[in-house]
Design an enzyme around this catalytic site. Structure first.
Site, PDB file in Angstrom:
ATOM      1  N   LEU A  66       0.873  -1.169   0.000  1.00  0.00           N
ATOM      2  CA  LEU A  66       0.000   0.000   0.000  1.00  0.00           C
ATOM      3  C   LEU A  66       0.908   1.216   0.000  1.00  0.00           C
ATOM      4  O   LEU A  66       1.885   1.263   0.741  1.00  0.00           O
ATOM      5  CB  LEU A  66      -0.900   0.030   1.241  1.00  0.00           C
ATOM      6  CG  LEU A  66      -2.219  -0.745   1.195  1.00  0.00           C
ATOM      7  CD1 LEU A  66      -2.900  -0.662   2.554  1.00  0.00           C
ATOM      8  CD2 LEU A  66      -3.149  -0.219   0.122  1.00  0.00           C
ATOM      9  N   ASP A  67       0.585   2.202  -0.827  1.00  0.00           N
ATOM     10  CA  ASP A  67       1.393   3.402  -0.867  1.00  0.00           C
ATOM     11  C   ASP A  67       1.400   4.100   0.485  1.00  0.00           C
ATOM     12  O   ASP A  67       0.488   3.927   1.298  1.00  0.00           O
ATOM     13  CB  ASP A  67       0.862   4.366  -1.930  1.00  0.00           C
ATOM     14  CG  ASP A  67       0.973   3.775  -3.331  1.00  0.00           C
ATOM     15  OD1 ASP A  67       2.015   3.206  -3.640  1.00  0.00           O
ATOM     16  OD2 ASP A  67      -0.008   3.886  -4.084  1.00  0.00           O
ATOM     17  N   LYS A  68       2.402   4.901   0.705  1.00  0.00           N
ATOM     18  CA  LYS A  68       2.552   5.621   1.971  1.00  0.00           C
ATOM     19  C   LYS A  68       1.319   6.459   2.293  1.00  0.00           C
ATOM     20  O   LYS A  68       0.905   6.561   3.450  1.00  0.00           O
ATOM     21  CB  LYS A  68       3.795   6.515   1.905  1.00  0.00           C
ATOM     22  CG  LYS A  68       4.128   7.251   3.181  1.00  0.00           C
ATOM     23  CD  LYS A  68       5.413   8.051   3.027  1.00  0.00           C
ATOM     24  CE  LYS A  68       5.760   8.786   4.314  1.00  0.00           C
ATOM     25  NZ  LYS A  68       7.007   9.570   4.188  1.00  0.00           N
ATOM     26  N   SER A  82      -1.748   5.864   1.379  1.00  0.00           N
ATOM     27  CA  SER A  82      -2.971   5.057   1.413  1.00  0.00           C
ATOM     28  C   SER A  82      -3.035   4.291   2.726  1.00  0.00           C
ATOM     29  O   SER A  82      -2.023   4.115   3.403  1.00  0.00           O
ATOM     30  CB  SER A  82      -3.020   4.090   0.230  1.00  0.00           C
ATOM     31  OG  SER A  82      -3.011   4.795  -0.997  1.00  0.00           O
ATOM     32  N   ARG A 101      -0.509   2.478  -7.833  1.00  0.00           N
ATOM     33  CA  ARG A 101      -1.403   3.617  -7.615  1.00  0.00           C
ATOM     34  C   ARG A 101      -2.624   3.573  -8.557  1.00  0.00           C
ATOM     35  O   ARG A 101      -3.112   4.601  -9.031  1.00  0.00           O
ATOM     36  CB  ARG A 101      -0.631   4.940  -7.784  1.00  0.00           C
ATOM     37  CG  ARG A 101       0.512   5.087  -6.796  1.00  0.00           C
ATOM     38  CD  ARG A 101       1.228   6.402  -6.918  1.00  0.00           C
ATOM     39  NE  ARG A 101       0.421   7.512  -6.427  1.00  0.00           N
ATOM     40  CZ  ARG A 101       0.316   7.861  -5.151  1.00  0.00           C
ATOM     41  NH1 ARG A 101       0.945   7.166  -4.218  1.00  0.00           N
ATOM     42  NH2 ARG A 101      -0.413   8.896  -4.800  1.00  0.00           N
TER      43      ARG A 101
END
Length: 220
Positions: free
Chosen positions: A41-43, A45, A145
């Site tokens: 998971l992106d930072k 999110s 993303r």
């Protein structure tokens, strides 16, 4: 090797790794040294993340041909109309690794109310002049993303993104930063993955807790 499975609610601004500049996953709990996140998971999110040392499970969940469904809640800028929803469901063109990519069909629903989620720290900046809306988006792939790129492609940038469900695994009842250990049987059943019966452990190590999915002791 003892197979271990941890389900966490990754907080906003936490990096999906165990090393580097904090906050990282290392700050959430004392994980075994051989586990790693399944996907990422992106930072910026939040939400559901599975951590394990089970290579078979990692392959089964990340191989795109198996098309495991993931559910996201996306708070977007503006109120998407029916045409935007239709485009998201049909598939839109985004950029992946510098090349155009057509997303697979998705299931998208405009929510009448904000979903019940753990508070984000810091919260999304409120702007009275710009309305926002929540979308429930279900996809069967996981490009970098992707959900953010999808909503931007139809004119509604994502402000907050939460991965809420992965197949039958859900973040319901989780606080931000919560960690729970699951058994192999619970994970494989929820993710619809067959396993040899002699390999399946029906009990997580942290079995003394009363909750359905026992909590791992937090470092907080």
């Amino acid at each position: 090797m003892s197979l271990r499975y941890f389900l966490i609610y990754k907080p906003f601004n936490t990096v999906t790794q165990f090393s580097g500049e904090p906050p990282t996953l290392k700050e959430l709990a004392d994980f075994p040294p051989d586990v790693y996140p399944v996907g990422r998971l992106d930072k910026d999110s939040e939400g559901l993340l599975l951590i394990t040392n089970d290579k078979q499970l990692n392959h089964a969940l990340l191989n795109p041909r198996f098309r495991h469904e993931k559910t996201y809640y996306a708070q977007v800028e503006g109120i998407p109309d029916a045409e935007a929803i239709r485009q998201l469901e049909a598939g839109v063109t985004i950029t992946v690794d510098g090349k155009p990519y057509q997303t697979l069909p998705a299931t998208v629903r405009l929510l009448a109310e904000e979903p019940e989620l753990p508070p984000r720290n810091p919260p999304i900046r409120y702007r009275a002049q710009i309305p926002t809306a929540w979308l429930e988006i279900k996809i069967v792939e996981g490009k970098n993303r992707q959900v953010r790129k999808m909503t931007a492609a139809v004119g509604y940038p994502t402000l907050r993104l939460v991965r809420w469900q992965f197949e039958g695994l859900t973040a319901a009842g989780f606080d931000s930063g919560a960690v729970r250990e699951l058994s192999q049987q619970e994970v494989y059943t929820a993710c619809r993955i067959p396993a040899r019966s002699e390999e399946i452990s029906s009990k997580p190590r942290f079995s003394q807790q009363k909750k359905q999915f026992p909590k791992l002791k937090s470092k907080k």
